[in-house]
Design an enzyme around this catalytic site. Structure first.
Site, PDB file in Angstrom:
ATOM      1  N   ASP A  61      12.116 -13.602  -4.132  1.00  0.00           N
ATOM      2  CA  ASP A  61      12.618 -12.453  -4.890  1.00  0.00           C
ATOM      3  C   ASP A  61      11.869 -12.318  -6.213  1.00  0.00           C
ATOM      4  OD1 ASP A  61      14.934 -13.808  -3.345  1.00  0.00           O
ATOM      5  OD2 ASP A  61      15.776 -11.822  -3.743  1.00  0.00           O
ATOM      6  N   GLU A  84      16.165  -5.497  -9.083  1.00  0.00           N
ATOM      7  CA  GLU A  84      17.369  -6.308  -8.923  1.00  0.00           C
ATOM      8  C   GLU A  84      17.385  -7.597  -9.759  1.00  0.00           C
ATOM      9  OE1 GLU A  84      18.350  -7.326  -4.851  1.00  0.00           O
ATOM     10  OE2 GLU A  84      20.331  -8.010  -5.447  1.00  0.00           O
ATOM     11  N   ASP A 136      13.916  -3.239  -4.801  1.00  0.00           N
ATOM     12  CA  ASP A 136      14.655  -4.413  -4.322  1.00  0.00           C
ATOM     13  C   ASP A 136      13.596  -5.366  -3.788  1.00  0.00           C
ATOM     14  OD1 ASP A 136      16.301  -6.334  -3.314  1.00  0.00           O
ATOM     15  OD2 ASP A 136      17.703  -4.929  -2.386  1.00  0.00           O
ATOM     16  N   ASP A 139      15.253  -7.361  -0.093  1.00  0.00           N
ATOM     17  CA  ASP A 139      16.511  -6.787   0.372  1.00  0.00           C
ATOM     18  C   ASP A 139      16.871  -7.521   1.658  1.00  0.00           C
ATOM     19  OD1 ASP A 139      18.666  -5.022   0.603  1.00  0.00           O
ATOM     20  OD2 ASP A 139      17.508  -3.654   1.845  1.00  0.00           O
ATOM     21  N   THR A 141      18.548 -10.702   1.473  1.00  0.00           N
ATOM     22  CA  THR A 141      18.246 -12.102   1.128  1.00  0.00           C
ATOM     23  C   THR A 141      18.828 -13.063   2.164  1.00  0.00           C
ATOM     24  OG1 THR A 141      18.466 -11.392  -1.151  1.00  0.00           O
ATOM     25  CG2 THR A 141      18.279 -13.741  -0.796  1.00  0.00           C
ATOM     26  N   HIS A 252      29.286  -7.701   4.150  1.00  0.00           N
ATOM     27  CA  HIS A 252      28.597  -6.572   3.510  1.00  0.00           C
ATOM     28  C   HIS A 252      29.082  -5.235   4.049  1.00  0.00           C
ATOM     29  CE1 HIS A 252      24.782  -9.013   2.211  1.00  0.00           C
ATOM     30  NE2 HIS A 252      25.899  -9.422   1.639  1.00  0.00           N
ATOM     31  N   SER A 275      19.171  -5.703   5.896  1.00  0.00           N
ATOM     32  CA  SER A 275      18.306  -4.969   4.947  1.00  0.00           C
ATOM     33  C   SER A 275      18.019  -3.527   5.350  1.00  0.00           C
ATOM     34  CB  SER A 275      16.978  -5.704   4.736  1.00  0.00           C
ATOM     35  OG  SER A 275      16.061  -5.399   5.769  1.00  0.00           O
ATOM     36  N   LYS A 278      16.877  -1.249   8.666  1.00  0.00           N
ATOM     37  CA  LYS A 278      17.695  -0.338   9.489  1.00  0.00           C
ATOM     38  C   LYS A 278      17.231   1.118   9.310  1.00  0.00           C
ATOM     39  CE  LYS A 278      21.634  -2.254   7.862  1.00  0.00           C
ATOM     40  NZ  LYS A 278      21.203  -3.566   7.352  1.00  0.00           N
ATOM     41  N   ARG A 292      27.484   1.817   7.139  1.00  0.00           N
ATOM     42  CA  ARG A 292      27.707   0.704   6.208  1.00  0.00           C
ATOM     43  C   ARG A 292      29.004   0.947   5.463  1.00  0.00           C
ATOM     44  NH1 ARG A 292      25.302  -3.259   2.558  1.00  0.00           N
ATOM     45  NH2 ARG A 292      25.877  -2.727   0.439  1.00  0.00           N
ATOM     46  N   ASP A 304      19.272  -0.458  -3.079  1.00  0.00           N
ATOM     47  CA  ASP A 304      19.591  -0.750  -1.671  1.00  0.00           C
ATOM     48  C   ASP A 304      19.458   0.475  -0.775  1.00  0.00           C
ATOM     49  OD1 ASP A 304      20.093  -3.517  -1.601  1.00  0.00           O
ATOM     50  OD2 ASP A 304      22.017  -3.222  -2.598  1.00  0.00           O
TER      51      ASP A 304
HETATM   52  N1  LIG Z   1      29.895  -8.068  -0.993  1.00  0.00           N
HETATM   53  C1  LIG Z   1      28.989  -7.163  -0.684  1.00  0.00           C
HETATM   54  N2  LIG Z   1      29.370  -6.029  -0.075  1.00  0.00           N
HETATM   55  C2  LIG Z   1      28.467  -5.115   0.268  1.00  0.00           C
HETATM   56  N3  LIG Z   1      27.155  -5.246   0.057  1.00  0.00           N
HETATM   57  C3  LIG Z   1      26.721  -6.348  -0.544  1.00  0.00           C
HETATM   58  C4  LIG Z   1      27.614  -7.364  -0.924  1.00  0.00           C
HETATM   59  N4  LIG Z   1      26.892  -8.337  -1.488  1.00  0.00           N
HETATM   60  C5  LIG Z   1      25.620  -7.938  -1.453  1.00  0.00           C
HETATM   61  N5  LIG Z   1      25.509  -6.734  -0.904  1.00  0.00           N
HETATM   62  C6  LIG Z   1      24.328  -5.909  -0.753  1.00  0.00           C
HETATM   63  O1  LIG Z   1      23.952  -5.797   0.608  1.00  0.00           O
HETATM   64  C7  LIG Z   1      22.531  -5.935   0.656  1.00  0.00           C
HETATM   65  C8  LIG Z   1      22.057  -6.459   1.939  1.00  0.00           C
HETATM   66  O2  LIG Z   1      22.598  -5.692   2.873  1.00  0.00           O
HETATM   67  P1  LIG Z   1      22.461  -6.094   4.363  1.00  0.00           P
HETATM   68  O3  LIG Z   1      21.163  -6.678   4.603  1.00  0.00           O
HETATM   69  O4  LIG Z   1      23.610  -6.918   4.799  1.00  0.00           O
HETATM   70  O5  LIG Z   1      22.444  -4.757   4.983  1.00  0.00           O
HETATM   71  S1  LIG Z   1      23.439  -3.602   4.657  1.00  0.00           S
HETATM   72  O6  LIG Z   1      22.767  -2.736   3.715  1.00  0.00           O
HETATM   73  O7  LIG Z   1      24.657  -4.145   4.128  1.00  0.00           O
HETATM   74  O8  LIG Z   1      23.672  -2.939   5.894  1.00  0.00           O
HETATM   75  C9  LIG Z   1      22.256  -6.916  -0.389  1.00  0.00           C
HETATM   76  O9  LIG Z   1      20.926  -6.804  -0.761  1.00  0.00           O
HETATM   77  P2  LIG Z   1      20.176  -8.123  -1.281  1.00  0.00           P
HETATM   78  O10 LIG Z   1      21.070  -8.722  -2.329  1.00  0.00           O
HETATM   79  O11 LIG Z   1      18.944  -7.565  -1.841  1.00  0.00           O
HETATM   80  O12 LIG Z   1      19.992  -8.986  -0.108  1.00  0.00           O
HETATM   81  C10 LIG Z   1      23.193  -6.530  -1.490  1.00  0.00           C
HETATM   82  O13 LIG Z   1      22.636  -5.581  -2.335  1.00  0.00           O
HETATM   83 MG   LIG Z   2      19.432  -5.396  -1.524  1.00  0.00          MG
END
Ligand SMILES: Nc1ncnc2c1ncn2[C@@H]1O[C@H](COP(=O)(O)OS(=O)(=O)O)[C@@H](OP(=O)(O)O)[C@H]1O
Ligand SMILES: [Mg+2]
Length: 367
Positions: A61, A84, A136, A139, A141, A252, A275, A278, A292, A304
């Site tokens: 990151d 971020e 990001d 994205d 992680t 998420h 991420s 999608k 989502r 995001d």
């Molecule tokens: N608790 C909670 N609820 C909802 N979303 C959250 C939560 N925590 C994190 N994030 C954010 O989700 C990003 C990653 O999403 P995903 O890879 O799971 O895909 S999705 O966008 O949720 O479909 C993730 O991006 P990264 O932190 O860059 O990995 C976050 O921005």
């Molecule tokens: Mg993200």
């Protein structure tokens, strides 16, 4: 490259530069992932630590953010950045040295010795005025740590409007119909087929400029395969054929809510992918719907969704919130008043919004 496709476009130089930098950052991130993350999810201790919100953040990151913001700042010194990470996650001199070593290998514009300053360029408040790059750096992680899909997402806002989007997807093969396998990623399965995507060998980068279409190219070094191709959503409206993409992490996005929505629609295939990959999959026609639904109260970050929204919209798709409102990236670092993200191939949007509305109304009544 982006050059020939967008000749004469007013943001041609910005897009060419962004695709080049994100492609190198994607290769670097994949190398870091290969080196430190294995299928058992163990991670070398020099590479991971917990941020204040307890989400995992890795050297990837920080190195990606330093590389991309450092180079964009050299090219466009007047521009601002929303990203971020912050340098407070750089634990010590050893970690800073490791980041610098990665940058030396992947930067073509020389490494700014002030790694922490490069990372902190991303602390702008955002808003509706001027040119703001939105990043990001990794994205997904959690996907990164599971050795699965993740994405490097970069957008350019001009006076609050998302003009450019670039998605570097280091593990998503450029080949259409990437191999899919049955997966137990989701809960509460009621007869749907749950799929996931196998890591590709090449990876790809999606890019788009508002009004100029969406494109994808392989991250391979083989020149003939690295030519960009224009991409489009599919025209499907038949639910029995449709694939709904969603977060792997049920924390998420609620798998039980999305399950109810696709049952109303008659969709029977769900694809779990981490991420903004999608958005790329919808943009090249491999899925029709992306839903989502984070827990109520969660406020989305602009990084995001900004890049993914430009790519999907330019490929012919639509992105709105659950009420059908456009996403507005001009309010700062967050997307306030957005409950749920609904992205589709456009053709299915009205039907999907109707199903979403129905399920959310029931959810309020029951809960
Ligand atoms: N608790 C909670 N609820 C909802 N979303 C959250 C939560 N925590 C994190 N994030 C954010 O989700 C990003 C990653 O999403 P995903 O890879 O799971 O895909 S999705 O966008 O949720 O479909 C993730 O991006 P990264 O932190 O860059 O990995 C976050 O921005
Ligand atoms: Mg993200």
């Amino acid at each position: 490259m982006a050059r020939s496709l967008l000749a004469g476009h007013r943001l041609q130089h910005e897009l060419e530069s962004a695709v080049d930098i994100v492609s190198r950052a994607s290769r670097m991130a994949r190398e870091i992932q290969k080196r430190y993350c294995d299928a058992t999810q163990t991670v070398g201790d020099a590479t991971t630590l917990a941020k204040a919100d307890a989400s995992p953040v890795t050297i990837a990151d920080l190195a990606v953010q330093a590389l991309i913001l450092g180079e964009l700042h050299m090219l466009f010194p007047e521009d601002r950045f929303v990203a971020e990470e912050t340098s407070s996650s750089v634990q010590d001199e050893r970690m800073e040295g490791a980041i610098r070593t990665w940058l030396t290998q992947y930067s073509t514009r020389g490494v700014d010795e002030r790694v922490r300053d490069s990372i902190d360029l991303g602390s702008d408040a955002g808003g509706c005025r001027g040119r703001i790059w939105v990043l990001d750096p990794v994205d997904g992680t959690k996907g990164f740590l599971r050795n699965q899909q993740f994405c490097i997402a970069l957008a350019l806002l001009v006076d609050g409007l998302a003009e450019l989007g670039v998605l570097g997807c280091p593990n998503l093969s450029a080949a259409q119909e990437a191999e899919r396998i049955a997966s137990g990623y989701t809960e509460g399965i009621e007869g749907e087929k749950c799929l996931t995507i196998v890591n590709g060998t090449d990876g790809c980068v999606f890019f788009a400029a508002r009004g100029a279409g969406a494109y994808m190219q392989s991250l391979t070094d083989r020149r003939e395969q690295a030519l960009p191709q224009q991409i489009h959503v599919n025209a499907n409206t038949d639910p029995s054929w449709a694939v709904m993409a969603e977060s792997v992490e049920s924390g998420h996005s609620s798998h039980s809510l999305t399950g109810k929505m696709i049952r109303i629609l008659g969709i029977r295939q769900r694809l779990g992918v981490d991420s903004q990959c999608k958005y790329g999959l919808l943009s090249r026609g491999e899925a029709c719907v992306f839903l989502r639904f984070p827990r109520p109260g969660y406020v989305e970050n602009i990084w995001d969704h900004a890049a993914g929204t430009v790519v999907l919209t330019e490929a012919g798709g639509r992105v709105t919130d659950a009420l059908g409102g456009e996403l507005d990236f001009s309010h700062g670092r967050k997307l306030p008043n957005v409950r749920g993200i609904v992205a589709t191939n456009g053709h299915m949007h009205p039907a999907v919004l109707a199903a979403v509305k129905h399920v959310l109304a029931e959810d309020v009544t029951s809960g």
